[in-house]
Write a protein that holds these residues in place. Structure first.
Motif, PDB file in Angstrom:
ATOM      1  N   GLN A  48       0.820  -1.177   0.004  1.00  0.00           N
ATOM      2  CA  GLN A  48      -0.018  -0.135  -0.009  1.00  0.00           C
ATOM      3  C   GLN A  48       1.013   1.186   0.054  1.00  0.00           C
ATOM      4  OE1 GLN A  48      -2.871   0.357   3.229  1.00  0.00           O
ATOM      5  NE2 GLN A  48      -3.509   2.518   2.801  1.00  0.00           N
ATOM      6  N   TYR A  80      -6.389   0.677   0.078  1.00  0.00           N
ATOM      7  CA  TYR A  80      -5.924  -0.481  -0.325  1.00  0.00           C
ATOM      8  C   TYR A  80      -7.166  -1.491  -0.197  1.00  0.00           C
ATOM      9  CZ  TYR A  80      -3.720  -5.001   0.174  1.00  0.00           C
ATOM     10  OH  TYR A  80      -3.422  -6.353  -0.186  1.00  0.00           O
ATOM     11  N   GLN A  81      -7.131  -2.530  -1.120  1.00  0.00           N
ATOM     12  CA  GLN A  81      -8.160  -3.259  -0.816  1.00  0.00           C
ATOM     13  C   GLN A  81      -7.489  -4.805  -1.408  1.00  0.00           C
ATOM     14  OE1 GLN A  81     -11.482  -1.463  -3.244  1.00  0.00           O
ATOM     15  NE2 GLN A  81     -12.735  -2.120  -1.492  1.00  0.00           N
ATOM     16  N   CYS A  82      -7.917  -5.957  -0.663  1.00  0.00           N
ATOM     17  CA  CYS A  82      -7.633  -7.214  -1.106  1.00  0.00           C
ATOM     18  C   CYS A  82      -9.097  -8.217  -1.209  1.00  0.00           C
ATOM     19  CB  CYS A  82      -6.641  -7.894  -0.175  1.00  0.00           C
ATOM     20  SG  CYS A  82      -5.925  -9.421  -0.591  1.00  0.00           S
ATOM     21  N   GLU A 114      -5.643  -7.700  -5.605  1.00  0.00           N
ATOM     22  CA  GLU A 114      -5.341  -6.425  -4.799  1.00  0.00           C
ATOM     23  C   GLU A 114      -5.435  -5.288  -5.466  1.00  0.00           C
ATOM     24  OE1 GLU A 114      -1.924  -7.502  -1.612  1.00  0.00           O
ATOM     25  OE2 GLU A 114      -1.246  -8.334  -3.542  1.00  0.00           O
ATOM     26  N   THR A 128      -4.669  -0.751  -5.204  1.00  0.00           N
ATOM     27  CA  THR A 128      -4.377   0.447  -4.358  1.00  0.00           C
ATOM     28  C   THR A 128      -4.699   1.830  -5.100  1.00  0.00           C
ATOM     29  OG1 THR A 128      -2.330   1.185  -2.759  1.00  0.00           O
ATOM     30  CG2 THR A 128      -1.947   0.366  -5.000  1.00  0.00           C
TER      31      THR A 128
END
Length: 224
Positions: free
Chosen positions: A76, A82-84, A94, A96
């Motif tokens: 990040q 940020y995402q996963c 993922e 960002t």
């Protein structure tokens, strides 16, 4: 369809919305790998008779690496979201940055996307805005690449800062800001010894990518 050319499935998409009550704002998405620039210029020439203005709003740059998806981790960026996501099959994607904005990143398993999970192919997809784009080197994210990490008995002898970064690579920037240059060099050696480092683009590849992007955008005149 232009002349005898028929775009492949999913090569072109479009959307529009009404602006100011009577003017329509249209967005056309196309895949440059499936739509030749000569065809696209002809399409723009036709549409220009009806459009007040036209411009390239953004474009995606896809970089494929012959590495298994689970051996890479997107770090990040400070101040970026940020995402996963992990699907039912354990395939990880993922993100960002803000999607559809300059320098947004998507890291995903391209092999699984193609239905070829036995292959090692991870794609890093960057969303870029022409007016903000200078070089791929400026927007390429930090991606941690792992060798198998064996946390043997010597792991407990490492400084806790190094242990933390080995297990949580997103803490690297904090480590860098909190120690002296000499200590950082020492810690970097220990981190690399335990099997991960940051992926980098060689300078010659950076130059090739930048040259290709600039030349391609120029072919879209008068759009660009």
């Amino acid at each position: 369809m232009v002349g005898r050319y028929v775009a492949p499935k999913d090569a072109v998409g479009y959307a529009y919305e009404k602006v100011y009550g009577y003017v329509y704002d249209a967005v056309i998405d196309f895949n440059p790998n499936k739509v030749p620039s000569s065809v696209w210029r002809e399409v723009i020439g036709i549409l220009s008779a009806y459009a007040l203005t036209s411009s390239v709003q953004r474009f995606d740059l896809a970089l494929d690496f012959p590495v298994k998806r689970n051996d890479l981790q997107l770090v990040q960026r400070p101040g970026s979201g940020y995402q996963c996501f992990v699907d039912a099959k354990g395939v990880k994607t993922e993100y960002t940055g803000k999607r559809q904005q300059h320098s947004a990143i998507k890291l995903y398993d391209k092999a699984a996307d193609l239905g070829l999970p036995e292959l090692a192919c991870t794609r890093c997809e960057l969303t870029l805005v022409p007016g903000k784009y200078k070089s791929v080197k400026d927007v390429f994210p930090k991606i941690t690449t792992y060798a198998p990490v064996g946390l043997d008995i010597s792991f407990s002898d490492l400084p806790f800062q190094v242990q933390a970064v080995i297990l949580h690579p997103d803490l690297y920037d904090l480590l860098k800001a909190s120690v002296s240059p000499n200590t950082l060099r020492k810690y970097n050696e220990q981190i690399k010894a335990y099997g991960h480092t940051y992926m980098e683009l060689p300078d010659d590849q950076v130059q090739q990518i930048d040259s290709y992007i600039r030349e391609y955008l120029l072919t879209l005149n008068p759009v660009y």
